[in-house]
Design an enzyme around this catalytic site. Structure first.
Site, PDB file in Angstrom:
ATOM      1  NE  ARG A  99     -39.979  48.996  36.496  1.00  0.00           N
ATOM      2  CZ  ARG A  99     -39.825  50.042  36.782  1.00  0.00           C
ATOM      3  NH1 ARG A  99     -38.480  50.681  36.278  1.00  0.00           N
ATOM      4  NH2 ARG A  99     -40.534  51.111  37.100  1.00  0.00           N
ATOM      5  CE  LYS A 134     -12.025  47.102  34.977  1.00  0.00           C
ATOM      6  NZ  LYS A 134     -11.575  48.186  35.853  1.00  0.00           N
ATOM      7  CE  LYS A 166      -5.912  43.993  32.149  1.00  0.00           C
ATOM      8  NZ  LYS A 166      -5.981  45.229  31.572  1.00  0.00           N
ATOM      9  CD  GLU A 196      -2.481  46.775  32.447  1.00  0.00           C
ATOM     10  OE1 GLU A 196      -3.637  46.946  32.360  1.00  0.00           O
ATOM     11  OE2 GLU A 196      -2.015  45.819  33.161  1.00  0.00           O
ATOM     12  CG  ASP A 217      -3.107  49.904  35.232  1.00  0.00           C
ATOM     13  OD1 ASP A 217      -4.341  50.462  35.041  1.00  0.00           O
ATOM     14  OD2 ASP A 217      -2.581  49.098  36.085  1.00  0.00           O
TER      15      ASP A 217
END
Length: 279
Positions: A99, A134, A166, A196, A217
């Site tokens: 597994r 992510k 960002k 960004e 973005d």
């Protein structure tokens, strides 16, 4: 190219430990201790393979003498029914490792398969498909390897290998130019700087401080085209935000250099793979 065992093996061993728990595999204990078994790992759906080293390391962690022959390599496109690996090992060990091996192989092959679909969708445009941070906690290196096996390119691996300014950094620093200027002042000569922006009127301020990359973005297609014309090659342009297989081709055709897609790692369905008795 494979990842070093030094990176992959701790992940595999952690997953095995989670599965074996405090008492080990109490079902496999029904099998005679010295029994051996020949089995094969096969794809049950079409896809792109990644994570075969996880199979090897999982099986050999429980049976160092296991004999494993690979019929495919990471990055290969396979069809349903294709054999990926043939294994002869202690039966208890192989069933206990099954597994963990399949979970990691299926997960990583799913990432590679989805990445290949995005890469094929933009073929001929010159745009590259990149991943993001992510990722599944603990699996970043493996998932980014899977992206590369699917034909994508890797964005930064963590907070320490590139400066990515960002919107919240910009807010705290008091504007795009201030943020990029501060980054430029502190960055070493090998450190890339990306900023960004989420509006076209921020682009000139960003370019004035000479960042390496500007992330656009959630720009509309029209604004992406305007940004490409305005930047005129002064920085790498990266489109990001809500990219799907249905929209990625049109985004690529605006002329951006890179398209980053969080879905490659946070939403890729696992490729169905299985382990059965050798035929």
């Amino acid at each position: 190219m494979s990842l070093p065992d030094l990176i992959v093996e701790p992940v595999v061993r952690m997953a095995l430990g989670e599965d074996l728990g405090r008492a080990g595999d109490v079902t496999a204990a029904l099998i005679p201790a010295e029994a051996r078994w020949s089995a094969q790992v096969a794809a049950r759906k079409n896809g792109v393979v990644a994570g075969l080293d996880c199979v090897r390391l999982a099986v050999r962690a429980l049976d160092p003498s296991a004999e494993i022959t690979f019929e495919a390599a990471d990055g290969d496109a396979v069809e349903a029914g294709d054999v990926l690996a043939r294994i002869n090992a202690n039966a208890r060990a192989l069933l206990s490792a099954e597994r963990t091996a399949l979970n990691l192989l299926g997960r990583l092959s799913g990432v590679a398969t989805l990445t290949r679909a995005y890469v094929e969708a933009v073929a001929g445009t010159g745009a590259r498909i990149a991943d993001t941070r992510k990722t599944t906690p603990g699996l970043r290196a493996l998932e980014k390897h899977a992206v590369a096996m699917g034909g994508g390119v890797n964005h930064r691996y963590g907070l320490d290998d590139a400066i990515l300014i960002k919107d919240n950094h910009i807010a705290v620093c008091g504007g795009v130019r201030h943020a990029v200027a501060r980054a430029r002042a502190q960055a070493g000569h090998l450190m890339k700087i990306e900023v960004e922006i989420d509006r076209l009127d921020q682009l000139e301020d960003a370019l004035a401080e000479e960042p390496d990359v500007v992330m656009l973005d959630n720009f509309s297609l029209a604004d992406l085209r305007r940004a490409v014309d305005q930047a005129a090659g002064r920085a790498v342009l990266e489109a990001s935000g809500g990219v799907t297989l249905q929209t990625v081709r049109a985004i690529a055709e605006t002329g951006v250099d890179v398209i980053s897609v969080g879905a490659l790692t946070h939403s890729a369905p696992a490729l169905d793979v299985g382990l059965d008795a050798a035929s």
